[in-house]
Design a protein around this motif. Structure first.
Motif, PDB file in Angstrom:
ATOM      1  N   GLY A  27      33.238  38.078  41.107  1.00  0.00           N
ATOM      2  CA  GLY A  27      33.473  39.266  40.174  1.00  0.00           C
ATOM      3  C   GLY A  27      32.404  39.663  39.232  1.00  0.00           C
ATOM      4  N   ALA A  28      33.006  40.230  37.922  1.00  0.00           N
ATOM      5  CA  ALA A  28      31.853  40.756  36.890  1.00  0.00           C
ATOM      6  C   ALA A  28      31.162  39.786  36.387  1.00  0.00           C
ATOM      7  CB  ALA A  28      32.847  41.415  36.033  1.00  0.00           C
ATOM      8  N   HIS A  29      31.662  38.633  36.070  1.00  0.00           N
ATOM      9  CA  HIS A  29      30.904  37.381  35.851  1.00  0.00           C
ATOM     10  C   HIS A  29      29.549  37.153  36.613  1.00  0.00           C
ATOM     11  CE1 HIS A  29      34.722  36.724  33.571  1.00  0.00           C
ATOM     12  NE2 HIS A  29      33.777  36.207  32.557  1.00  0.00           N
ATOM     13  N   LEU A  30      29.793  36.955  37.922  1.00  0.00           N
ATOM     14  CA  LEU A  30      28.801  36.998  38.733  1.00  0.00           C
ATOM     15  C   LEU A  30      27.770  38.010  38.720  1.00  0.00           C
ATOM     16  CD1 LEU A  30      27.229  35.348  41.114  1.00  0.00           C
ATOM     17  CD2 LEU A  30      29.046  36.523  42.624  1.00  0.00           C
ATOM     18  N   TYR A  31      28.376  39.104  38.694  1.00  0.00           N
ATOM     19  CA  TYR A  31      27.348  40.325  38.878  1.00  0.00           C
ATOM     20  C   TYR A  31      26.619  40.503  37.499  1.00  0.00           C
ATOM     21  CZ  TYR A  31      30.672  41.441  42.687  1.00  0.00           C
ATOM     22  OH  TYR A  31      31.576  41.254  43.688  1.00  0.00           O
ATOM     23  N   GLY A  32      26.914  40.064  36.636  1.00  0.00           N
ATOM     24  CA  GLY A  32      26.325  40.159  35.195  1.00  0.00           C
ATOM     25  C   GLY A  32      26.668  41.278  34.236  1.00  0.00           C
ATOM     26  N   PHE A  33      27.701  41.656  34.368  1.00  0.00           N
ATOM     27  CA  PHE A  33      28.326  42.806  33.325  1.00  0.00           C
ATOM     28  C   PHE A  33      29.783  42.539  33.147  1.00  0.00           C
ATOM     29  CE2 PHE A  33      27.831  44.650  37.522  1.00  0.00           C
ATOM     30  CZ  PHE A  33      29.108  44.939  37.932  1.00  0.00           C
ATOM     31  N   PRO A  34      30.265  41.079  32.683  1.00  0.00           N
ATOM     32  CA  PRO A  34      31.592  41.062  32.247  1.00  0.00           C
ATOM     33  C   PRO A  34      31.970  41.480  30.967  1.00  0.00           C
ATOM     34  CG  PRO A  34      30.241  38.973  31.665  1.00  0.00           C
ATOM     35  CD  PRO A  34      29.423  39.913  32.371  1.00  0.00           C
ATOM     36  N   SER A  35      33.068  41.937  30.719  1.00  0.00           N
ATOM     37  CA  SER A  35      33.634  42.416  29.416  1.00  0.00           C
ATOM     38  C   SER A  35      34.297  41.125  28.701  1.00  0.00           C
ATOM     39  CB  SER A  35      34.400  43.571  29.616  1.00  0.00           C
ATOM     40  OG  SER A  35      34.112  44.525  30.526  1.00  0.00           O
ATOM     41  N   ARG A  36      34.483  41.458  27.205  1.00  0.00           N
ATOM     42  CA  ARG A  36      35.266  40.450  26.607  1.00  0.00           C
ATOM     43  C   ARG A  36      36.580  40.149  27.120  1.00  0.00           C
ATOM     44  NH1 ARG A  36      32.834  43.044  22.109  1.00  0.00           N
ATOM     45  NH2 ARG A  36      34.652  44.435  21.850  1.00  0.00           N
ATOM     46  N   TYR A  94      30.710  39.672  50.731  1.00  0.00           N
ATOM     47  CA  TYR A  94      31.669  39.169  49.688  1.00  0.00           C
ATOM     48  C   TYR A  94      31.842  37.381  49.734  1.00  0.00           C
ATOM     49  CZ  TYR A  94      34.010  43.852  49.124  1.00  0.00           C
ATOM     50  OH  TYR A  94      34.021  45.172  48.986  1.00  0.00           O
ATOM     51  N   VAL A  95      32.056  36.930  50.904  1.00  0.00           N
ATOM     52  CA  VAL A  95      32.244  35.594  50.987  1.00  0.00           C
ATOM     53  C   VAL A  95      30.641  34.836  50.958  1.00  0.00           C
ATOM     54  CG1 VAL A  95      34.151  35.697  52.507  1.00  0.00           C
ATOM     55  CG2 VAL A  95      31.859  35.615  53.646  1.00  0.00           C
ATOM     56  N   LEU A  96      29.686  35.549  51.141  1.00  0.00           N
ATOM     57  CA  LEU A  96      28.189  34.969  50.956  1.00  0.00           C
ATOM     58  C   LEU A  96      27.831  34.959  49.603  1.00  0.00           C
ATOM     59  CD1 LEU A  96      26.221  36.707  53.946  1.00  0.00           C
ATOM     60  CD2 LEU A  96      27.049  34.288  53.793  1.00  0.00           C
ATOM     61  N   GLU A  97      28.195  36.081  49.160  1.00  0.00           N
ATOM     62  CA  GLU A  97      28.292  35.961  47.296  1.00  0.00           C
ATOM     63  C   GLU A  97      29.041  34.989  46.600  1.00  0.00           C
ATOM     64  OE1 GLU A  97      27.527  40.820  47.294  1.00  0.00           O
ATOM     65  OE2 GLU A  97      29.371  39.789  46.335  1.00  0.00           O
ATOM     66  N   GLN A  98      30.221  34.650  47.335  1.00  0.00           N
ATOM     67  CA  GLN A  98      30.859  33.528  46.724  1.00  0.00           C
ATOM     68  C   GLN A  98      30.434  32.221  46.941  1.00  0.00           C
ATOM     69  OE1 GLN A  98      34.837  34.415  48.463  1.00  0.00           O
ATOM     70  NE2 GLN A  98      34.747  36.587  47.657  1.00  0.00           N
ATOM     71  N   ALA A 171      23.418  38.887  43.514  1.00  0.00           N
ATOM     72  CA  ALA A 171      24.634  39.772  43.051  1.00  0.00           C
ATOM     73  C   ALA A 171      24.382  40.066  41.795  1.00  0.00           C
ATOM     74  CB  ALA A 171      25.872  39.017  43.641  1.00  0.00           C
ATOM     75  N   HIS A 172      23.588  39.545  41.068  1.00  0.00           N
ATOM     76  CA  HIS A 172      23.522  39.563  39.647  1.00  0.00           C
ATOM     77  C   HIS A 172      22.683  40.923  39.167  1.00  0.00           C
ATOM     78  CE1 HIS A 172      22.110  38.179  35.340  1.00  0.00           C
ATOM     79  NE2 HIS A 172      23.335  37.959  35.415  1.00  0.00           N
TER      80      HIS A 172
END
Length: 250
Positions: A27-36, A94-98, A171-172
């Motif tokens: 998800g967003a943490h892996l993609y490099g743009f998590p929110s608070r 998706y599964v490869l990114e995971q 994915a980042h």
């Protein structure tokens, strides 16, 4: 990110009814743009015992659990190893990114071995996966005007382009900005996303974003046609042997 991985998630792994081969953050943490206020998406593989596959009941090939930890929503989804590997062979990015996520919560020798086999499932047709995801997120952006689906759109396109060119699943989004030509306003959008999970996309006009997304679709087409990736997976037999051996050794 360190704070995320320092969270005590060992009990979550231990509570699973069957062994986990791995659990990573997606998800967003892996993609490099998590929110608070982003939730934490955990993904992985569980290993069903042989009796569950041979018995009369349908095996629980996918499991999902959601819970709240100190105000943070946690979401764990795992697939049985056979289902996960089948998804890998279906050109599922998706599964490869995971599987390849550097944000590892739990690992094993089998996780390492499966990750080493991952290049053997990469094909030029993975471009279609990322195109489809980008289209879905773009439609969501048009409907909501939110920043999150706009960033997901760009992330998917840039991941697809980079994969076609390099054979690497990346994915980042901040890393991708150094690898693929992209709109100059994206770093500002990433910074804005940190403030709110569902904030508006105020840093890019819809017309400009549409033009840039269309341009990246064209780049993805060109990258797919020029890609050296094969048309079909090359690791089918190795993956079959892996699934059988891991199951019988459990």
């Amino acid at each position: 990110m360190t704070d995320l991985l320092d969270m005590e998630l060992g009990p979550v792994v231990a509570e699973q009814p069957d062994p986990l081969l791995f659990a990573t953050v997606s998800g967003a943490h892996l993609y490099g743009f998590p929110s608070r206020d982003s939730d934490v998406d955990l993904r992985g593989i569980h290993l069903l015992p042989v009796v569950e596959l041979l018995g009369l009941k349908e095996p629980e090939e996918t499991r999902s659990r959601m819970w709240d930890r100190d105000g943070v929503e946690m979401d764990l989804v795992t697939h049985d190893v056979r289902k996960f590997v089948r998804l890998m062979l279906r050109r599922n990015g998706y599964v490869l990114e995971q599987l390849l996520s550097p944000l590892v919560v739990h690992t094993s020798d089998a996780h390492t071995e499966l990750a080493e086999l991952a290049p053997g499932v990469l094909t030029s047709h993975h471009a279609h996966h990322y195109r489809g995801f980008a289209n879905t997120q773009w439609r969501l952006f048009e409907k909501t005007g939110e920043l999150k689906p706009l960033l997901y759109t760009f992330r998917a396109l840039l991941t697809g382009i980079h994969l076609m060119r390099s054979g690497e699943v990346q994915a980042h989004l901040p890393t991708l900005l150094g690898e693929v030509d992209a709109p100059g306003y994206l770093p500002g959008l990433i910074a804005a996303k940190a403030d709110a999970e569902h904030g508006p996309a105020s840093g890019a006009g819809p017309a400009d974003a549409r033009a840039d997304v269309d341009a990246l679709h064209a780049v993805l087409d060109e990258a797919r046609l020029a890609s050296r990736l094969p048309d079909e997976p090359t690791a089918y037999e190795a993956l079959r042997d892996f699934v059988v051996r891991v199951r019988l050794e459990s």
